[in-house]
Each structure stands twice: as C-alpha cells, then as structure tokens.
Design an enzyme around this catalytic site. Structure first.
Site, mmCIF file in Angstrom:
data_model
loop_
_atom_site.group_PDB
_atom_site.id
_atom_site.type_symbol
_atom_site.label_atom_id
_atom_site.label_comp_id
_atom_site.label_asym_id
_atom_site.label_seq_id
_atom_site.Cartn_x
_atom_site.Cartn_y
_atom_site.Cartn_z
ATOM 1 N N HIS A 64 0.887 -1.215 0.087
ATOM 2 C CA HIS A 64 0.024 0.053 0.012
ATOM 3 C C HIS A 64 0.811 1.130 0.198
ATOM 4 O O HIS A 64 1.796 1.521 0.972
ATOM 5 C CB HIS A 64 -0.851 -0.039 1.161
ATOM 6 C CG HIS A 64 -1.956 -0.764 1.107
ATOM 7 N ND1 HIS A 64 -3.208 -0.533 1.681
ATOM 8 C CD2 HIS A 64 -2.300 -1.979 0.249
ATOM 9 C CE1 HIS A 64 -4.320 -1.239 1.486
ATOM 10 N NE2 HIS A 64 -3.838 -2.156 0.616
ATOM 11 N N TYR A 106 -9.215 6.130 7.063
ATOM 12 C CA TYR A 106 -9.260 6.607 8.407
ATOM 13 C C TYR A 106 -10.139 7.806 8.459
ATOM 14 O O TYR A 106 -9.981 8.817 7.624
ATOM 15 C CB TYR A 106 -7.932 7.184 9.183
ATOM 16 C CG TYR A 106 -7.003 6.178 9.139
ATOM 17 C CD1 TYR A 106 -6.145 6.029 8.191
ATOM 18 C CD2 TYR A 106 -6.723 5.580 10.632
ATOM 19 C CE1 TYR A 106 -5.152 4.640 8.402
ATOM 20 C CE2 TYR A 106 -5.628 4.579 10.730
ATOM 21 C CZ TYR A 106 -4.894 4.207 9.754
ATOM 22 O OH TYR A 106 -3.941 3.145 9.839
ATOM 23 N N PRO A 164 -4.037 1.379 18.537
ATOM 24 C CA PRO A 164 -4.031 0.746 17.337
ATOM 25 C C PRO A 164 -4.012 1.820 16.094
ATOM 26 O O PRO A 164 -3.700 1.544 14.949
ATOM 27 C CB PRO A 164 -5.079 -0.302 17.076
ATOM 28 C CG PRO A 164 -6.033 -0.030 18.168
ATOM 29 C CD PRO A 164 -5.319 0.742 19.293
ATOM 30 N N TYR A 199 4.125 6.745 9.717
ATOM 31 C CA TYR A 199 3.363 5.765 9.363
ATOM 32 C C TYR A 199 4.172 4.595 8.860
ATOM 33 O O TYR A 199 4.041 3.403 9.159
ATOM 34 C CB TYR A 199 2.294 6.224 8.318
ATOM 35 C CG TYR A 199 1.053 5.198 8.373
ATOM 36 C CD1 TYR A 199 1.196 4.182 7.326
ATOM 37 C CD2 TYR A 199 -0.056 5.433 9.222
ATOM 38 C CE1 TYR A 199 0.057 3.505 7.201
ATOM 39 C CE2 TYR A 199 -0.860 4.401 9.147
ATOM 40 C CZ TYR A 199 -1.236 3.425 8.149
ATOM 41 O OH TYR A 199 -1.974 2.502 8.173
HETATM 42 P P1 FAS Z 1 0.844 -10.756 22.246
HETATM 43 O O1 FAS Z 1 0.138 -10.468 23.124
HETATM 44 O O2 FAS Z 1 0.521 -10.870 20.859
HETATM 45 O O3 FAS Z 1 1.522 -12.255 22.605
HETATM 46 C C1 FAS Z 1 1.826 -12.485 23.951
HETATM 47 C C2 FAS Z 1 1.788 -14.075 24.051
HETATM 48 O O4 FAS Z 1 2.084 -14.397 25.453
HETATM 49 C C3 FAS Z 1 0.318 -14.664 23.815
HETATM 50 O O5 FAS Z 1 0.258 -15.706 23.004
HETATM 51 C C4 FAS Z 1 0.009 -15.252 25.064
HETATM 52 O O6 FAS Z 1 -0.935 -16.269 25.350
HETATM 53 C C5 FAS Z 1 1.441 -15.495 25.969
HETATM 54 N N1 FAS Z 1 1.249 -15.347 27.251
HETATM 55 C C6 FAS Z 1 0.767 -14.314 28.166
HETATM 56 N N2 FAS Z 1 1.233 -14.675 29.538
HETATM 57 C C7 FAS Z 1 2.000 -15.717 29.358
HETATM 58 C C8 FAS Z 1 2.458 -16.676 30.327
HETATM 59 N N3 FAS Z 1 2.405 -16.460 31.699
HETATM 60 N N4 FAS Z 1 3.174 -17.572 30.229
HETATM 61 C C9 FAS Z 1 3.405 -17.898 28.985
HETATM 62 N N5 FAS Z 1 2.726 -17.461 27.832
HETATM 63 C C10 FAS Z 1 1.915 -16.191 27.865
HETATM 64 N N6 FAS Z 1 -1.561 -3.699 16.712
HETATM 65 C C11 FAS Z 1 -1.639 -3.107 15.706
HETATM 66 O O7 FAS Z 1 -0.589 -2.777 14.959
HETATM 67 N N7 FAS Z 1 -2.778 -3.046 14.939
HETATM 68 C C12 FAS Z 1 -3.788 -3.521 15.437
HETATM 69 O O8 FAS Z 1 -4.946 -3.267 14.773
HETATM 70 C C13 FAS Z 1 -4.010 -3.970 16.425
HETATM 71 N N8 FAS Z 1 -5.207 -4.253 17.066
HETATM 72 C C14 FAS Z 1 -4.941 -5.170 18.422
HETATM 73 C C15 FAS Z 1 -6.305 -5.477 19.007
HETATM 74 C C16 FAS Z 1 -6.245 -5.989 20.313
HETATM 75 C C17 FAS Z 1 -7.398 -6.621 20.944
HETATM 76 C C18 FAS Z 1 -5.028 -6.264 21.080
HETATM 77 C C19 FAS Z 1 -5.110 -6.993 22.511
HETATM 78 C C20 FAS Z 1 -4.026 -5.524 20.520
HETATM 79 C C21 FAS Z 1 -3.856 -4.980 19.226
HETATM 80 N N9 FAS Z 1 -2.666 -4.847 18.188
HETATM 81 C C22 FAS Z 1 -2.683 -4.085 17.166
HETATM 82 C C23 FAS Z 1 -1.375 -4.677 19.067
HETATM 83 C C24 FAS Z 1 -1.006 -6.306 18.903
HETATM 84 O O9 FAS Z 1 -0.861 -6.527 17.474
HETATM 85 C C25 FAS Z 1 0.453 -6.387 19.551
HETATM 86 O O10 FAS Z 1 1.048 -5.264 19.371
HETATM 87 C C26 FAS Z 1 0.912 -7.740 19.080
HETATM 88 O O11 FAS Z 1 0.111 -8.669 19.440
HETATM 89 C C27 FAS Z 1 2.464 -7.689 20.071
HETATM 90 O O12 FAS Z 1 2.812 -8.985 19.967
HETATM 91 P P2 FAS Z 1 3.580 -9.837 21.442
HETATM 92 O O13 FAS Z 1 4.344 -8.472 21.891
HETATM 93 O O14 FAS Z 1 4.040 -11.045 20.800
HETATM 94 O O15 FAS Z 1 2.225 -9.827 22.336
HETATM 95 C C1 PHB Z 2 -6.127 -3.345 10.766
HETATM 96 O O1 PHB Z 2 -6.144 -3.764 9.607
HETATM 97 O O2 PHB Z 2 -6.398 -4.041 11.694
HETATM 98 C C2 PHB Z 2 -5.570 -2.190 11.091
HETATM 99 C C3 PHB Z 2 -5.001 -1.213 10.243
HETATM 100 C C4 PHB Z 2 -4.364 0.083 10.494
HETATM 101 C C5 PHB Z 2 -4.618 0.274 11.728
HETATM 102 C C6 PHB Z 2 -5.112 -0.299 12.697
HETATM 103 C C7 PHB Z 2 -5.435 -1.812 12.444
HETATM 104 O O3 PHB Z 2 -4.136 1.680 11.945
#
Ligand code: FAS
Ligand code: PHB
Length: 393
Positions: free
Chosen positions: A72, A200, A292, A387
């Site tokens: 993109h 957006y 996000p 970005y």
């Molecule tokens: P994660 O949380 O993905 O992974 C952590 C892992 O550790 C999990 O698998 C968990 O089960 C495990 N864990 C936890 N406690 C543990 C323990 N005690 N023992 C062993 N394992 C354990 N980012 C974006 O860029 N765009 C988005 O649109 C976006 N939407 C999101 C929506 C939601 C609901 C959430 C919560 C986050 C969102 N994020 C988004 C951010 C997300 O993408 C995170 O930045 C990304 O998952 C980070 O990855 P990790 O650091 O690996 O953490």
């Molecule tokens: C998504 O595709 O989930 C997404 C893309 C851009 C953003 C946040 C979420 O800034």
C-alpha cells in the site's frame, strides 16, 4: 532442560525472536500458556512496516508475505466532508504491506516446526526466576508435571498481561500510562474491501477505519464508548453505523456480510522502563502498548526483537570485549524507538477520534490541524515518515 535464550510467549514477538535467534545460531526455547489455535484465533494487526518485512525476510519467513501481502503506497484521511490521500511513496519513498498478524503468526509457527525448534504450548503456572543472577530459570507445569528450563537469558514476550513484567520488583520499574475514553469495535468479514487503500475517518459520529486482509476479506472498525458491549452490536447494527461513518461514495458501494469475528478493544498508551532487568529482557506488548490508530503495536514488537536478536548474536559470537554492547544498550535503544511510536500513535488517535469532553474548541483544533496538514507538504511528510515506520537503530 537447558537453552541459551528462554522465551516466554509465542505471539509474534516470541516467535519472530525465536526465528531470528535460530538464524544467528543461538539456541532458544519458547513457553506459551495457550494452544496454537487460541493464539491464531486472536484477530489483531493488519499493517506491516518495511522494517518488519525486512526482519521476516532475515528470519527466512517472508515467502507467503511476498506472495499474498498487499503493498500500500498511501491511505486516505476523511474529515468534515473532506478527503485527502497521504501519498507515502511520493512523500517518503516507502510503502507499507497489508498482511494480517494472524498470517504472520501462522508463518512463524510453521517455520519453527520446519526448523525443528520446540515450543511448549498450554504451559501452566509459568514463572521466571533468578534473573538478577547468572543462572535464570523458567518453570512451568505441563500435564500435571513440573518442568524447569535453565537459560543464559530470559526474554518476556508474553504481552501486556504476562508474567515477565509482573515478576520485576515494582521499585525497579517506572511505568507510564494513558487510558483513552473510548474503544474500537472491530469486525472481520469475507466481503471485498470498500476501497483499495485504508480509509481513516474522523466523523461527527466518531472514528472509523476501513482496512482489509485481502481482496476478499475486510477489517472494519468504529469508535465506541468504553462501556459498550459487543453483544449490543448485531451485524446489522454494525453495518448501519459503519455505513453512516463512511464517505458517501464508499457507503454506496459497501458490501456487507456475516461477521467472522467481532470484538471491542480498549485503547491505551503504556510504557514500562527499563526493558531489561539483569538477565530478563522485555519485548513487545510485555513492555509497551499503543492505541492501534497508527498501526504500530505489532511493528514495535518486531523492532524490539530485531534489536535483541542482534544483541544476543553479538554476545555469543563476539570477542569478550564487545560481547555486552548490544545487550547493555538494548533497553535504551528500544525505548528511543518506542517513545517516538508512542507519540505518533497518541497524536494520530487524538486527531482522529471524537472527544466530546474537549468541547467545541477541541473539535476546532482537530479541524485546524487536519486542514493545516493538507496545505503543508512538510506536515504530510511527517505523518508519512511515522506511518511507514522509523528505521531500526
Ligand atoms: P501478544 O500479546 O500478541 O503475545 C503474547 C503471548 O504471550 C500470547 O500468545 C499469550 O498467550 C502469551 N502469554 C501471556 N502470558 C503468558 C504466560 N504467563 N506464560 C506463557 N505465555 C504467556 N496492533 C496493530 O499494529 N494494529 C492493530 O489493529 C492492533 N489491534 C489489536 C487489538 C487487540 C484486541 C489487541 C490486544 C492488540 C492489538 N494490536 C494491534 C497490538 C497487537 O498486534 C500487539 O502489538 C501484538 O500482538 C504484540 O505482539 P506480542 O508482543 O507478541 O504480544
Ligand atoms: C487493521 O487492519 O487491523 C488495522 C490497520 C491499520 C490500523 C489499525 C488496524 O491503524
């Protein structure tokens, strides 16, 4: 069991770190509390920066991303009946890639199996020990049996609610937090995206984002109140609200369908400092959270483990003199990048959402900022630069 680097958490940060360490010949083990299916079932990020793509290439896990990811070169900003495109390629000569976090995680899981590296899934009572000494340990229970991993280093990649940061003495941590007064209601559906790039929108009804996962799968969001519940939102109610927030020309061509996933995510900014405690390191959501809006969460996690994997590679390969530079400067270098992404994510969130508590003056400040942005190439370039993502130190 013994390994060089014990990783807690098999989300994108833990799995990418494991793949990069393997590439550098550093032995590692991952302990994850959930099942692979549960980890893959979490629908999250959708936009990858070129730094993240580069790290996946370095790890040897970018083939499907290059085959199926969507480059993109820009995105649209809509406000007050206006629509402007941030032309990333023209402004900063870079693009982003649309490829879901679920697919990144799947690719990393399959790669880890292919290289014969082990991940302990559904581990219970995971705990980290003695990281302030020379022989840190990770303990866990599996199938009722107690297990222990001795390691040179532990990396907490266990997300915001993980055990790693929680195991650091409170006096050793400084945390910063901002909770936003709204959430994002997100829907995933197998319908063609309403536009070929992301939209957006800051509308009088609230923020909206039209994103996608492929040419046939869309990911849409609307700002909702913090006390809203996903069960209050039928698919029909979501489609009606989303259509109201879309620009008219897009609303006319919106294709709706049954939601594959529907959830409400709270928004917060959070940073824990430092990101190292003796032989325990934090990476990804374990150390920081961004709203996000700026698509930074997953990309920041990738940047952290990119820095950390190089630091460990230097430690195990370097002469005694240089062995410690990378690991000793990891926290400071990672945080320098984290805070810049925190700023951009906070700024973009503040610009694009409705804040009734800020009154009419606050709304006019948003309008003035957006209108200034579209009269200033320099302002647009600053948005584009953030970005597409800042370079890895
Ligand atoms: P994660 O949380 O993905 O992974 C952590 C892992 O550790 C999990 O698998 C968990 O089960 C495990 N864990 C936890 N406690 C543990 C323990 N005690 N023992 C062993 N394992 C354990 N980012 C974006 O860029 N765009 C988005 O649109 C976006 N939407 C999101 C929506 C939601 C609901 C959430 C919560 C986050 C969102 N994020 C988004 C951010 C997300 O993408 C995170 O930045 C990304 O998952 C980070 O990855 P990790 O650091 O690996 O953490
Ligand atoms: C998504 O595709 O989930 C997404 C893309 C851009 C953003 C946040 C979420 O800034």
């Amino acid at each position: 069991m013994r390994t060089q680097v014990a990783i807690v958490g098999a989300g994108p940060a833990g799995l990418l770190l494991g793949a990069l360490l393997h590439r550098h010949g550093v032995d590692n083990l991952i302990v994850e509390q959930r099942s692979p299916a549960y980890v893959l079932g979490r629908i999250r990020a959708g936009v990858l920066e070129q730094v993240t793509v580069g790290l996946l290439e370095e790890a040897g896990v970018a083939a499907r991303l290059h085959a199926e990811g969507l480059p993109h070169e820009g995105f649209d900003l809509c406000f007050a009946g206006q629509r402007h495109r941030i032309d990333l390629q023209r402004l900063v000569g870079k693009h982003v890639t649309v490829y879901g976090q679920t697919e990144v995680t799947r690719d990393l899981m399959e790669h880890r199996t292919a290289i014969g590296r082990s991940t302990v899934y559904e581990a219970q009572d995971v705990a980290v020990h003695d990281f302030d000494g020379e022989q840190p340990r990770v303990s866990y229970r599996l199938g009722g049996q107690a297990h222990e991993i001795q390691a040179d280093f532990i990396v907490g990649c266990d997300g915001f609610h993980g055990v790693s940061r929680a195991s650091v003495p409170a006096a050793a941590l400084k945390t910063y937090e901002k909770i936003y007064p709204f959430g994002w209601l997100g829907v995933l559906a197998d319908v063609p995206p309403v536009a070929h790039e992301l939209i957006y929108g800051n509308t009088e009804r609230g923020f909206m984002l039209a994103s996608m996962r492929s040419a046939t799968r869309s990911r849409y969001y609307v700002q909702c109140s913090l006390d809203d519940k996903v069960e209050n939102w039928s698919d029909e109610a979501f489609w009606d609200e989303f259509r109201r927030r879309l620009p008219a020309e897009d609303a006319a061509r919106l294709v709706t369908g049954p939601s594959l996933e529907k959830s409400i995510a709270p928004l917060r900014s959070f940073v824990a400092e430092p990101m190292r405690f003796g032989r325990l390191f934090l990476a990804g959501d374990a150390a920081h959270i961004v709203p996000p809006t700026g698509a930074k969460g997953l990309n920041l996690a990738a940047g952290d483990v990119g820095l950390l994997s190089r630091a460990f590679a230097e430690f195990y390969a370097g002469s005694h003199g240089s062995r410690h530079v990378g690991i000793d400067t990891y926290s400071q270098r990672a945080l320098a990048r984290v805070w810049k992404a925190e700023r951009f994510s906070w700024w973009f969130t503040s610009l694009m959402h409705q804040f009734p508590e800020n009154g009419e003056f606050g709304a006019r400040m948003q309008l003035a900022e957006l209108e200034y942005m579209f009269t200033s190439e320099a302002a647009q370039r600053a948005v584009a630069e953030n970005y597409v993502g800042l370079p890895l130190a």
